[in-house]
Design a protein around this motif. Sequence first.
Motif, PDB file in Angstrom:
ATOM      1  N   ILE A   1       0.837  -1.212   0.000  1.00  0.00           N
ATOM      2  CA  ILE A   1       0.000   0.000   0.000  1.00  0.00           C
ATOM      3  C   ILE A   1       0.866   1.254   0.000  1.00  0.00           C
ATOM      4  O   ILE A   1       0.479   2.286  -0.561  1.00  0.00           O
ATOM      5  CB  ILE A   1      -0.978  -0.015   1.210  1.00  0.00           C
ATOM      6  CG1 ILE A   1      -2.112   0.994   0.983  1.00  0.00           C
ATOM      7  CG2 ILE A   1      -0.264   0.268   2.518  1.00  0.00           C
ATOM      8  CD1 ILE A   1      -3.038   0.644  -0.161  1.00  0.00           C
ATOM      9  N   ALA A   2       2.059   1.176   0.602  1.00  0.00           N
ATOM     10  CA  ALA A   2       2.981   2.316   0.580  1.00  0.00           C
ATOM     11  C   ALA A   2       3.475   2.572  -0.841  1.00  0.00           C
ATOM     12  O   ALA A   2       3.613   3.723  -1.267  1.00  0.00           O
ATOM     13  CB  ALA A   2       4.157   2.056   1.519  1.00  0.00           C
ATOM     14  N   LEU A   3       3.742   1.488  -1.575  1.00  0.00           N
ATOM     15  CA  LEU A   3       4.167   1.638  -2.970  1.00  0.00           C
ATOM     16  C   LEU A   3       3.063   2.255  -3.809  1.00  0.00           C
ATOM     17  O   LEU A   3       3.308   3.146  -4.640  1.00  0.00           O
ATOM     18  CB  LEU A   3       4.555   0.272  -3.553  1.00  0.00           C
ATOM     19  CG  LEU A   3       5.784  -0.413  -2.971  1.00  0.00           C
ATOM     20  CD1 LEU A   3       5.979  -1.770  -3.643  1.00  0.00           C
ATOM     21  CD2 LEU A   3       7.025   0.441  -3.171  1.00  0.00           C
ATOM     22  N   MET A   4       1.833   1.788  -3.609  1.00  0.00           N
ATOM     23  CA  MET A   4       0.708   2.323  -4.373  1.00  0.00           C
ATOM     24  C   MET A   4       0.528   3.813  -4.095  1.00  0.00           C
ATOM     25  O   MET A   4       0.269   4.608  -5.004  1.00  0.00           O
ATOM     26  CB  MET A   4      -0.570   1.563  -4.027  1.00  0.00           C
ATOM     27  CG  MET A   4      -0.574   0.111  -4.472  1.00  0.00           C
ATOM     28  SD  MET A   4      -0.383  -0.049  -6.270  1.00  0.00           S
ATOM     29  CE  MET A   4      -0.421  -1.842  -6.441  1.00  0.00           C
ATOM     30  N   ALA A   5       0.659   4.190  -2.822  1.00  0.00           N
ATOM     31  CA  ALA A   5       0.516   5.602  -2.460  1.00  0.00           C
ATOM     32  C   ALA A   5       1.647   6.427  -3.069  1.00  0.00           C
ATOM     33  O   ALA A   5       1.421   7.542  -3.567  1.00  0.00           O
ATOM     34  CB  ALA A   5       0.503   5.750  -0.944  1.00  0.00           C
ATOM     35  N   ALA A   6       2.850   5.901  -3.031  1.00  0.00           N
ATOM     36  CA  ALA A   6       4.000   6.628  -3.566  1.00  0.00           C
ATOM     37  C   ALA A   6       3.881   6.817  -5.080  1.00  0.00           C
ATOM     38  O   ALA A   6       4.176   7.891  -5.606  1.00  0.00           O
ATOM     39  CB  ALA A   6       5.291   5.890  -3.228  1.00  0.00           C
ATOM     40  N   MET A   7       3.427   5.785  -5.776  1.00  0.00           N
ATOM     41  CA  MET A   7       3.305   5.898  -7.239  1.00  0.00           C
ATOM     42  C   MET A   7       2.148   6.791  -7.638  1.00  0.00           C
ATOM     43  O   MET A   7       2.244   7.526  -8.630  1.00  0.00           O
ATOM     44  CB  MET A   7       3.149   4.503  -7.843  1.00  0.00           C
ATOM     45  CG  MET A   7       4.423   3.686  -7.812  1.00  0.00           C
ATOM     46  SD  MET A   7       4.305   2.109  -8.695  1.00  0.00           S
ATOM     47  CE  MET A   7       3.257   1.163  -7.592  1.00  0.00           C
ATOM     48  N   HIS A   8       1.031   6.723  -6.908  1.00  0.00           N
ATOM     49  CA  HIS A   8      -0.114   7.618  -7.102  1.00  0.00           C
ATOM     50  C   HIS A   8      -0.389   7.792  -8.596  1.00  0.00           C
ATOM     51  O   HIS A   8      -0.500   6.828  -9.332  1.00  0.00           O
ATOM     52  CB  HIS A   8       0.178   8.936  -6.400  1.00  0.00           C
ATOM     53  CG  HIS A   8      -0.997   9.860  -6.298  1.00  0.00           C
ATOM     54  ND1 HIS A   8      -2.259   9.417  -5.984  1.00  0.00           N
ATOM     55  CD2 HIS A   8      -1.097  11.213  -6.462  1.00  0.00           C
ATOM     56  CE1 HIS A   8      -3.097  10.448  -5.958  1.00  0.00           C
ATOM     57  NE2 HIS A   8      -2.409  11.542  -6.251  1.00  0.00           N
ATOM     58  N   THR A   9      -0.489   9.025  -9.064  1.00  0.00           N
ATOM     59  CA  THR A   9      -0.816   9.262 -10.472  1.00  0.00           C
ATOM     60  C   THR A   9       0.353   8.965 -11.400  1.00  0.00           C
ATOM     61  O   THR A   9       0.170   8.888 -12.621  1.00  0.00           O
ATOM     62  CB  THR A   9      -1.263  10.721 -10.690  1.00  0.00           C
ATOM     63  OG1 THR A   9      -0.261  11.605 -10.167  1.00  0.00           O
ATOM     64  CG2 THR A   9      -2.576  10.995  -9.983  1.00  0.00           C
ATOM     65  N   GLN A  10       1.548   8.780 -10.863  1.00  0.00           N
ATOM     66  CA  GLN A  10       2.679   8.419 -11.722  1.00  0.00           C
ATOM     67  C   GLN A  10       2.471   7.053 -12.377  1.00  0.00           C
ATOM     68  O   GLN A  10       3.090   6.751 -13.396  1.00  0.00           O
ATOM     69  CB  GLN A  10       3.983   8.401 -10.919  1.00  0.00           C
ATOM     70  CG  GLN A  10       4.458   9.773 -10.469  1.00  0.00           C
ATOM     71  CD  GLN A  10       5.902   9.743 -10.014  1.00  0.00           C
ATOM     72  OE1 GLN A  10       6.819   9.566 -10.822  1.00  0.00           O
ATOM     73  NE2 GLN A  10       6.102   9.919  -8.719  1.00  0.00           N
ATOM     74  N   ALA A  11       1.600   6.236 -11.764  1.00  0.00           N
ATOM     75  CA  ALA A  11       1.311   4.933 -12.356  1.00  0.00           C
ATOM     76  C   ALA A  11       0.754   5.079 -13.767  1.00  0.00           C
ATOM     77  O   ALA A  11       0.875   4.167 -14.599  1.00  0.00           O
ATOM     78  CB  ALA A  11       0.333   4.166 -11.474  1.00  0.00           C
ATOM     79  N   LEU A  12       0.148   6.237 -14.053  1.00  0.00           N
ATOM     80  CA  LEU A  12      -0.408   6.479 -15.387  1.00  0.00           C
ATOM     81  C   LEU A  12       0.680   6.559 -16.454  1.00  0.00           C
ATOM     82  O   LEU A  12       0.392   6.471 -17.647  1.00  0.00           O
ATOM     83  CB  LEU A  12      -1.225   7.778 -15.378  1.00  0.00           C
ATOM     84  CG  LEU A  12      -2.440   7.797 -14.444  1.00  0.00           C
ATOM     85  CD1 LEU A  12      -3.114   9.160 -14.462  1.00  0.00           C
ATOM     86  CD2 LEU A  12      -3.434   6.706 -14.834  1.00  0.00           C
ATOM     87  N   LYS A  13       1.927   6.711 -16.019  1.00  0.00           N
ATOM     88  CA  LYS A  13       3.034   6.736 -16.976  1.00  0.00           C
ATOM     89  C   LYS A  13       3.230   5.376 -17.642  1.00  0.00           C
ATOM     90  O   LYS A  13       3.803   5.292 -18.726  1.00  0.00           O
ATOM     91  CB  LYS A  13       4.329   7.148 -16.268  1.00  0.00           C
ATOM     92  CG  LYS A  13       4.340   8.552 -15.696  1.00  0.00           C
ATOM     93  CD  LYS A  13       5.640   8.825 -14.942  1.00  0.00           C
ATOM     94  CE  LYS A  13       5.672  10.223 -14.348  1.00  0.00           C
ATOM     95  NZ  LYS A  13       6.921  10.489 -13.577  1.00  0.00           N
ATOM     96  N   VAL A  14       2.782   4.315 -16.962  1.00  0.00           N
ATOM     97  CA  VAL A  14       2.998   2.963 -17.507  1.00  0.00           C
ATOM     98  C   VAL A  14       1.707   2.221 -17.820  1.00  0.00           C
ATOM     99  O   VAL A  14       1.703   1.304 -18.633  1.00  0.00           O
ATOM    100  CB  VAL A  14       3.843   2.118 -16.531  1.00  0.00           C
ATOM    101  CG1 VAL A  14       5.196   2.765 -16.316  1.00  0.00           C
ATOM    102  CG2 VAL A  14       3.139   1.928 -15.195  1.00  0.00           C
ATOM    103  N   VAL A  15       0.610   2.600 -17.161  1.00  0.00           N
ATOM    104  CA  VAL A  15      -0.684   1.953 -17.394  1.00  0.00           C
ATOM    105  C   VAL A  15      -1.329   2.566 -18.634  1.00  0.00           C
ATOM    106  O   VAL A  15      -1.272   3.790 -18.827  1.00  0.00           O
ATOM    107  CB  VAL A  15      -1.600   2.153 -16.161  1.00  0.00           C
ATOM    108  CG1 VAL A  15      -2.999   1.621 -16.413  1.00  0.00           C
ATOM    109  CG2 VAL A  15      -0.987   1.462 -14.937  1.00  0.00           C
ATOM    110  N   PRO A  16      -1.979   1.824 -19.546  1.00  0.00           N
ATOM    111  CA  PRO A  16      -2.293   0.384 -19.471  1.00  0.00           C
ATOM    112  C   PRO A  16      -1.274  -0.512 -20.162  1.00  0.00           C
ATOM    113  O   PRO A  16      -1.467  -1.714 -20.208  1.00  0.00           O
ATOM    114  CB  PRO A  16      -3.637   0.318 -20.190  1.00  0.00           C
ATOM    115  CG  PRO A  16      -3.507   1.357 -21.269  1.00  0.00           C
ATOM    116  CD  PRO A  16      -2.688   2.468 -20.661  1.00  0.00           C
TER     117      PRO A  16
END
Length: 468
Positions: free
Chosen positions: A350-365
């Motif tokens: 959950i800490a990783l998910m919080a840290a990545m936050h909207t940055q995850a959109l850089k790789v998704v989908p």
Amino acid sequence: MLLSLLAMKMLDPVMDEAMVKMMTEAYEDNPFLLVTALEKLTPRAAIEAAMRAESGTVLSRPLGSPVVRSPWQDILLNPRQLFSLPTASLKEVSTRTVIGPTAKKPLLLDIPIMITGMSYGGSLSLAMKEALAQGAALAGTSTNTGESAVTQEERKAARFLIGQYHRGGFLSGQEQLSQLDAIEIQLGQGAWGGAVEEPITIPKDEHLQKTWQLEHEKSPATIYSRMPGKSSTKDYITMIDSMKSQYDVPIGVKIAGTDYLEYELAVIAQTQADYIVIDGAEGGTSAAPPTLQDDLGLPTLHSLVRTVQWLKENKLRDRFSLIIAGGLTTPGHFLKALALGADAVYIGTIALMAAMHTQALKVVPQAPPSQLALYTGKMNDKLDIDQAARHLFQFLTSCTQEMKLAVQALGKHSCKELCLEDLVTVDRELAEWTGIRYAGQSRKKQTVELDEYTGSHTATETVAPTLH
């Protein structure tokens, strides 16, 4: 709009044919058979079967098991309003936490939420490790090297750094251990089913090779099932006590929760360790075989309850600080774990998910968010360290604020004051083995006597309440 209409027109006969086939054909020639098969097998089992058939090797699943058996949702916190009043002000509520209070240099944290062990190289990228360290430092809590070694980057970014003295041997020696704020002897991990051999493939990365003290990329890197050179329980006790005699910081022992938990605790009780970490089977990891994640070990809630019960029965609860880990994700989880007897909680996924936050959109989908965080991630160079640290800090701040509100509602002044009386459960069986009060039974009438000078009260339960 025109393209949409054309696409629908082209799909219409295809869909018509598929629907007619599903509605009229026998099962053996009906595509709907895939639905019933997936209902029986589960999509996860079917996909993992295909992956095994393709590779012929052990699978490696990131982020831990999807199987969650800890019924946290059936436990509720117990606020007070009138017979006993809520805490007057949030300013009176403390989240300060001490790990290893009897150590020469106790670990003093601002909050009871700690970042768990996730290694640089074996798990996360160096950038993500820096982000976690920065975010934890801003929140006044600790981060953890995991099964790696101390890097200058993580040590500089962290306010409090816990180092894992682990079965791979990458973190050892005075130079490394003297840099730590606590030393955690890692003997098992929940997501790995305890302790097994884990070979690690090292890419051509000079920084990681230097960190792990490997001569070159072909040097062996293995997390062993046992500490190298240790062949008996007595060897482990001697090792832990030796570590305690050499360093002033808290010394901890981390094990995975299993049904032999009490036997393991009986060994730890023979050492001079300052704290214990219990890692439930619902914990995450960068990669572990699904069988070890899904089918070995003990759920986090069961592990915590049994650990606290054993320590209390043996009058050892005050001797060890207790940290619980494994699938804890919300402020509610954290509060319930503290009320059940933990001194602090570890969080990871959950800490990783919080840290990545909207940055995850850089790789998704195109790719899962893990590719942004893992050492082997193909897009980990896209992580903005400062932004990730800020989002982790804000997540921890949000959690802490909600926890303080709940503590205020419970009429307590500190997270350390939380106990079983602050919990209730709607599950009778759960109440029996946890010691939590069952909500289906009414409370006895309380006779409340007020002190005329201080306004404090004492309550004595007598008979069932009646109206007059």
